[in-house]
Motif scaffolding. Sequence first.
Motif, PDB file in Angstrom:
ATOM      1  N   GLU A  40       0.811  -1.217   0.000  1.00 13.59           N
ATOM      2  CA  GLU A  40       0.000   0.000   0.000  1.00 13.59           C
ATOM      3  C   GLU A  40       0.847   1.271   0.000  1.00 13.59           C
ATOM      4  O   GLU A  40       0.621   2.183  -0.796  1.00 13.59           O
ATOM      5  CB  GLU A  40      -0.914   0.006   1.232  1.00 13.59           C
ATOM      6  N   MET A  41       1.839   1.344   0.910  1.00 18.28           N
ATOM      7  CA  MET A  41       2.542   2.606   1.143  1.00 18.28           C
ATOM      8  C   MET A  41       3.547   2.955   0.062  1.00 18.28           C
ATOM      9  O   MET A  41       3.721   4.132  -0.279  1.00 18.28           O
ATOM     10  CB  MET A  41       3.246   2.560   2.503  1.00 18.28           C
ATOM     11  N   VAL A  42       4.250   1.985  -0.481  1.00 18.03           N
ATOM     12  CA  VAL A  42       5.292   2.280  -1.467  1.00 18.03           C
ATOM     13  C   VAL A  42       4.731   2.983  -2.705  1.00 18.03           C
ATOM     14  O   VAL A  42       5.239   4.030  -3.110  1.00 18.03           O
ATOM     15  CB  VAL A  42       6.078   1.002  -1.828  1.00 18.03           C
ATOM     16  N   LEU A  99       7.580   5.625  -3.803  1.00 20.72           N
ATOM     17  CA  LEU A  99       8.870   5.179  -3.295  1.00 20.72           C
ATOM     18  C   LEU A  99       9.437   4.040  -4.129  1.00 20.72           C
ATOM     19  O   LEU A  99       8.711   3.350  -4.843  1.00 20.72           O
ATOM     20  CB  LEU A  99       8.726   4.726  -1.838  1.00 20.72           C
ATOM     21  N   ARG A 100      10.748   3.838  -3.970  1.00 21.43           N
ATOM     22  CA  ARG A 100      11.420   2.685  -4.583  1.00 21.43           C
ATOM     23  C   ARG A 100      11.764   1.640  -3.531  1.00 21.43           C
ATOM     24  O   ARG A 100      12.556   0.736  -3.799  1.00 21.43           O
ATOM     25  CB  ARG A 100      12.696   3.136  -5.299  1.00 21.43           C
ATOM     26  N   GLY A 101      11.201   1.791  -2.359  1.00 20.22           N
ATOM     27  CA  GLY A 101      11.520   0.840  -1.310  1.00 20.22           C
ATOM     28  C   GLY A 101      11.078   1.360   0.032  1.00 20.22           C
ATOM     29  O   GLY A 101      10.286   2.302   0.134  1.00 20.22           O
ATOM     30  N   ILE A 120      14.106  -1.375  -3.160  1.00 24.29           N
ATOM     31  CA  ILE A 120      15.237  -1.530  -2.250  1.00 24.29           C
ATOM     32  C   ILE A 120      14.686  -1.604  -0.839  1.00 24.29           C
ATOM     33  O   ILE A 120      13.917  -0.731  -0.414  1.00 24.29           O
ATOM     34  CB  ILE A 120      16.205  -0.327  -2.367  1.00 24.29           C
ATOM     35  N   LEU A 121      15.061  -2.643  -0.118  1.00 22.26           N
ATOM     36  CA  LEU A 121      14.587  -2.799   1.257  1.00 22.26           C
ATOM     37  C   LEU A 121      15.759  -2.676   2.221  1.00 22.26           C
ATOM     38  O   LEU A 121      16.712  -3.440   2.158  1.00 22.26           O
ATOM     39  CB  LEU A 121      13.911  -4.162   1.447  1.00 22.26           C
ATOM     40  N   ILE A 163      15.729   5.323  -1.783  1.00 20.32           N
ATOM     41  CA  ILE A 163      14.348   4.845  -1.958  1.00 20.32           C
ATOM     42  C   ILE A 163      13.367   5.925  -2.401  1.00 20.32           C
ATOM     43  O   ILE A 163      12.242   5.603  -2.787  1.00 20.32           O
ATOM     44  CB  ILE A 163      13.803   4.183  -0.675  1.00 20.32           C
ATOM     45  N   ASP A 164      13.764   7.193  -2.344  1.00 22.87           N
ATOM     46  CA  ASP A 164      12.826   8.262  -2.684  1.00 22.87           C
ATOM     47  C   ASP A 164      13.354   9.058  -3.876  1.00 22.87           C
ATOM     48  O   ASP A 164      14.331   9.797  -3.749  1.00 22.87           O
ATOM     49  CB  ASP A 164      12.610   9.195  -1.495  1.00 22.87           C
TER      50      ASP A 164
END
Length: 710
Positions: free
Chosen positions: A136-138, A143-145, A270-271, A292-293
Amino acid sequence: MFYGLRRLLGMVRVEESGDQIKLSGLPGNSVAKTIGEVWGTQKIASIMFSRVSPSDIAFNRFFAPDVVYAFSRIIAEKRRGHNIRALKKVVASIYEATWMKDTLVKHPDILDPAQLNQLKWAPLEHQAGFFRWFNEMVPRFRLRGALLGAGPGTGKTFMGLALGLQLHADVVIVVCPGRAVKKVWEDTIVTQFKRPQPYWHSQMGRPPEARMRYYIVHYDAQEKFLAFARTQHWHKPVILLDESHGMNEIEALRTQLFIALCDITKSQYILWESGTPVKALGGEMAPLFRTIDPLFDRDAQQRFSAIYGKASQRANDILAHRLGKVTYKVESGSVVKVELHHIQKKVRIPNGENYTLTSIREEMRRFIEERAKHYLSNMRQYERMFENALKAFGKTLVTPEQKQNFRHYERAVKLIRKDFDPSKLKDEIRFATSYEKKVILPALPKPIRQDFKDAKSVVKYYKLKVQGEALGQILGRKRGQCIIDMVPHIGLEDIIDTALKKTLMFTSYVGVVDAAAEFLKQQGYRPLRVYGETNNELAGMVNEFGRNEDANPMIATYQSLSSAVPLIMANTMVMANSPFRSFEYDQAVARCKRLGQDESVYVNDVVLDTGSESNISSRTIDIMQWSRAQVDELLGFENEQLIATESLRERNGRATGSLTIDAIACEEFTQAMEPWTGRLATDVYGAQLPDWLRWANQPREQACVSRHMG
């Protein structure tokens, strides 16, 4: 306060153009002033806003969630004199006219849970909750992670691999500490998939191969792996960063290499994974947002670091709100249902009076007098070493820019030496320190380089040099020696023999690892030792610890084993000392207290007992603060912002404006601590070991001590 806004109500306009969002039709000066009043500092608005005028405000679009949060807090507080209706309209317009509108809508799923059938076991509820959140949030925040802030032992490894499957990654690149390559990531890939997976890791002793599905790369192998990655054409790579708090310094080489890896592979997801994502300063989050942003451009990065990288504890609620949008947090206690028992082991020793604070203060006094006298009486010699090194460095300069920077450095050093005032000269000190580290030292030949390292701090600020040495060579050495003297009196035999499972022992000192191991060998045990020099054997030792009933206990330094390696074959721990950083203690406990543990975990915290008199075995941070105060007093060097170690920044929970000075003292402390925690630690301890243990080479010990005492 918002008189002009009352007149213009209904004419507020929000525009997004390039990397900027502009709010027109509101009194920008008044808004900025209000933010300053609410947060107690004008720095937040002055740095975050790229333009402030009586009729508008502009800011980098990365900060849109932060601006919305700030305005919403002002609205919620309903302060008298504020036009709440106008601010509500501004917030609504930001959501309507900028990228923030994406945060309000439902997006297509990015995860495919059906892919989890490739694994041998299904996710637990907290893991499934993370997948739902990520899905949901990404996309909502473009975002990319994300950051998985899950406590130790909650199954981060499984979550990372399962995430890659659900994202239909054609390749998953794991970047992790060296100790986690085999025992954590390779073992999980080999054992948890229903079918064998093609993989390569950086400890196989051969170059990476194409067409692998999983690549496991330890931190220090990133540069070589980057060369390989440049030759590949992956379609949907996913990158997992394990123990991501190891990448919190954006200027550090390993962090820059990781950022380059994310850029080169064009990784879509990317985590970041860590049980302790923020160790001290909010500015540590800059590398996370950089990877990630997509909105975190150079301008946003500079402003972010200026706000959160220095002294903005007041802005922590803004950052916490922002991190809440990119972080999924799992508390160990809510997942790992294992009872944890702490047992304080008070230990009396025959020479305990040597380690009381009264005794330590007297030894510090003598040491400080000696070292200060040494540096002052030999100052001309240090100056010659310093000048000769600079003369040699000057000959390497070619371009006008290089020569100009060197002149800048010389002027900075002259000012520092003339009137060392950290508050007035912080920019000069910061520049000089950085220039020495990044430019001068790499250009000097080895013999001159060492002379320069020895002389530079003495010439610029000898009192700081003495402070770092006093804390390292007196406090550090005495703490290590105190633990060694306690080893025969702790009752290790009883702890090991009565444990339901195996026993782990942790310490900050290499010498203590060896001393405890030798003592236990004499008692008939077969201990395993883990520290820097044996880390390349860690996977084998962990396997032996699990399979061989006689291999017990395992004795390790916090630095070598406090994270990344599960050790559920043990349920009893001995903490010979508390580490300088509290998160290292928590990570160490989580080697046993984690998913898969089937017994209660018992932690024996060892402390010296000297009755009513305080001693050096008390809580580390309190002793470090006390010691710094003693050194400052004895040196006549008063600077309330001068902090000798990184751990004190973490303890105080504040980031002062004198982090440069902090770094200087920290560097001197680290150098002074090297003999007690580094590879030569056994040499230094040798002659001071008690009668029951003599194993060091005397000539080498004397050479090492004389080298460090000058």
